[in-house]
Design a protein around this motif. Structure first.
Motif, PDB file in Angstrom:
ATOM      1  N   LYS A  26      62.191  28.612  74.184  1.00 56.13           N
ATOM      2  CA  LYS A  26      63.926  28.711  73.727  1.00 56.13           C
ATOM      3  C   LYS A  26      64.478  30.193  73.505  1.00 56.13           C
ATOM      4  N   ARG A  27      63.686  30.915  72.615  1.00 54.90           N
ATOM      5  CA  ARG A  27      64.020  32.150  72.399  1.00 54.90           C
ATOM      6  C   ARG A  27      63.691  32.925  73.557  1.00 54.90           C
ATOM      7  N   ASP A  28      62.933  32.770  74.217  1.00 56.37           N
ATOM      8  CA  ASP A  28      62.320  33.630  75.622  1.00 56.37           C
ATOM      9  C   ASP A  28      63.275  33.202  76.656  1.00 56.37           C
ATOM     10  N   ASP A  29      64.256  32.222  76.426  1.00 56.82           N
ATOM     11  CA  ASP A  29      64.935  31.640  77.761  1.00 56.82           C
ATOM     12  C   ASP A  29      66.375  31.981  77.914  1.00 56.82           C
ATOM     13  N   ALA A  30      66.626  33.247  77.188  1.00 57.72           N
ATOM     14  CA  ALA A  30      68.108  33.766  77.328  1.00 57.72           C
ATOM     15  C   ALA A  30      68.520  34.303  78.539  1.00 57.72           C
ATOM     16  N   ALA A  31      69.798  34.200  78.933  1.00 63.17           N
ATOM     17  CA  ALA A  31      70.155  35.086  80.079  1.00 63.17           C
ATOM     18  C   ALA A  31      70.855  35.930  79.546  1.00 63.17           C
ATOM     19  N   ALA A  67      75.337  21.630  74.955  1.00 67.77           N
ATOM     20  CA  ALA A  67      74.127  21.703  74.071  1.00 67.77           C
ATOM     21  C   ALA A  67      74.605  23.007  73.142  1.00 67.77           C
ATOM     22  N   GLY A  68      73.809  23.066  72.067  1.00 70.85           N
ATOM     23  CA  GLY A  68      73.718  24.119  71.296  1.00 70.85           C
ATOM     24  C   GLY A  68      73.533  25.316  71.774  1.00 70.85           C
ATOM     25  N   ILE A  69      74.074  26.336  71.228  1.00 69.33           N
ATOM     26  CA  ILE A  69      74.009  27.891  71.819  1.00 69.33           C
ATOM     27  C   ILE A  69      73.466  28.815  70.945  1.00 69.33           C
ATOM     28  N   GLU A  70      72.598  29.833  71.171  1.00 68.15           N
ATOM     29  CA  GLU A  70      72.268  30.813  70.581  1.00 68.15           C
ATOM     30  C   GLU A  70      72.745  31.932  70.989  1.00 68.15           C
ATOM     31  N   GLN A  71      73.640  32.613  70.366  1.00 69.75           N
ATOM     32  CA  GLN A  71      74.246  33.894  70.894  1.00 69.75           C
ATOM     33  C   GLN A  71      73.720  34.978  70.313  1.00 69.75           C
ATOM     34  N   LEU A  72      72.970  35.860  71.323  1.00 72.11           N
ATOM     35  CA  LEU A  72      72.171  36.956  70.841  1.00 72.11           C
ATOM     36  C   LEU A  72      72.883  38.184  70.728  1.00 72.11           C
ATOM     37  N   THR A  89      74.090  38.304  76.043  1.00 72.47           N
ATOM     38  CA  THR A  89      72.710  37.468  75.961  1.00 72.47           C
ATOM     39  C   THR A  89      72.921  36.295  75.213  1.00 72.47           C
ATOM     40  N   ILE A  90      72.551  35.151  75.852  1.00 75.04           N
ATOM     41  CA  ILE A  90      72.878  33.880  75.368  1.00 75.04           C
ATOM     42  C   ILE A  90      71.975  32.838  75.963  1.00 75.04           C
ATOM     43  N   SER A  91      71.625  31.943  75.085  1.00 74.09           N
ATOM     44  CA  SER A  91      70.916  30.765  75.515  1.00 74.09           C
ATOM     45  C   SER A  91      71.180  29.471  75.204  1.00 74.09           C
ATOM     46  N   ALA A  92      70.992  28.385  75.873  1.00 75.62           N
ATOM     47  CA  ALA A  92      71.725  26.889  75.520  1.00 75.62           C
ATOM     48  C   ALA A  92      70.609  26.078  75.593  1.00 75.62           C
ATOM     49  N   ASP A  93      70.374  25.286  74.465  1.00 78.14           N
ATOM     50  CA  ASP A  93      69.334  24.543  74.345  1.00 78.14           C
ATOM     51  C   ASP A  93      68.885  23.454  75.408  1.00 78.14           C
ATOM     52  N   GLY A  94      67.670  23.608  75.827  1.00 78.31           N
ATOM     53  CA  GLY A  94      67.558  22.380  76.967  1.00 78.31           C
ATOM     54  C   GLY A  94      67.665  23.162  78.418  1.00 78.31           C
ATOM     55  N   LEU A  95      68.018  24.329  78.380  1.00 73.37           N
ATOM     56  CA  LEU A  95      68.320  25.214  79.817  1.00 73.37           C
ATOM     57  C   LEU A  95      67.567  26.444  79.719  1.00 73.37           C
ATOM     58  N   THR A  96      67.126  26.690  81.164  1.00 68.58           N
ATOM     59  CA  THR A  96      66.200  27.879  81.410  1.00 68.58           C
ATOM     60  C   THR A  96      67.272  28.892  81.426  1.00 68.58           C
ATOM     61  N   ALA A  97      66.746  30.075  81.433  1.00 64.85           N
ATOM     62  CA  ALA A  97      67.519  31.404  81.403  1.00 64.85           C
ATOM     63  C   ALA A  97      68.436  31.174  82.928  1.00 64.85           C
ATOM     64  N   ALA A  98      67.591  30.695  84.021  1.00 65.34           N
ATOM     65  CA  ALA A  98      68.482  30.499  85.311  1.00 65.34           C
ATOM     66  C   ALA A  98      69.343  29.521  85.287  1.00 65.34           C
TER      67      ALA A  98
END
Length: 127
Positions: A26-31, A67-72, A89-98
């Motif tokens: 998840k940490r590596d999957d941020a867009a 989804a839960g969001i990790e705002q970087l 730069t942001i990621s969403a739980d269960g989603l890939t960066a793409a």
């Protein structure tokens, strides 16, 4: 009894490894996306725009994906024409960066709710 305990230990170890790999993934999957935004009204110069853009983008992605969001974090520049170029730069739980990038790229032409203003999304490019 010894045999059953060792099976249980192996099973628990596998679960722990699987759980750890999901967290790392998840940490590596941020867009990282660059958005050009136009405020619906002039923005007070004292406004915390980093906080504003984190809110706008995080809220919009959370509402869209559920989804839960990790705002970087985000950074911005104000353009001469009154727009703002925001790199986020942001990621969403269960989603890939793409998948996250695809969702955000779909916001072009939409107005997203903010605190200081609402923001028209003029363009988006994600890496």
């Amino acid at each position: 009894m010894q045999f059953k305990l060792s099976k249980a230990f192996v099973a628990l170890s596998a679960v722990a490894v699987a759980s750890a790999s999901v967290i790392v993934a998840k940490r590596d999957d941020a867009a990282t996306c660059t958005l050009v935004l136009t405020p619906s009204a002039p923005v007070d110069p004292s406004t915390d725009l980093v906080g504003e853009f984190n809110f706008v983008i995080g809220r919009a992605l959370a509402l869209e994906t559920g989804a839960g969001i990790e705002q970087l974090g985000s950074s911005f520049t104000q353009n001469a024409d009154g727009t703002y170029t925001v790199v986020d730069t942001i990621s969403a739980d269960g989603l890939t960066a793409a998948q996250t990038a695809s969702d955000i790229e779909g916001w072009v032409g939409q107005t997203e709710t903010g605190i200081a203003a609402n923001w028209l999304v003029n363009s988006v490019t994600c890496a």
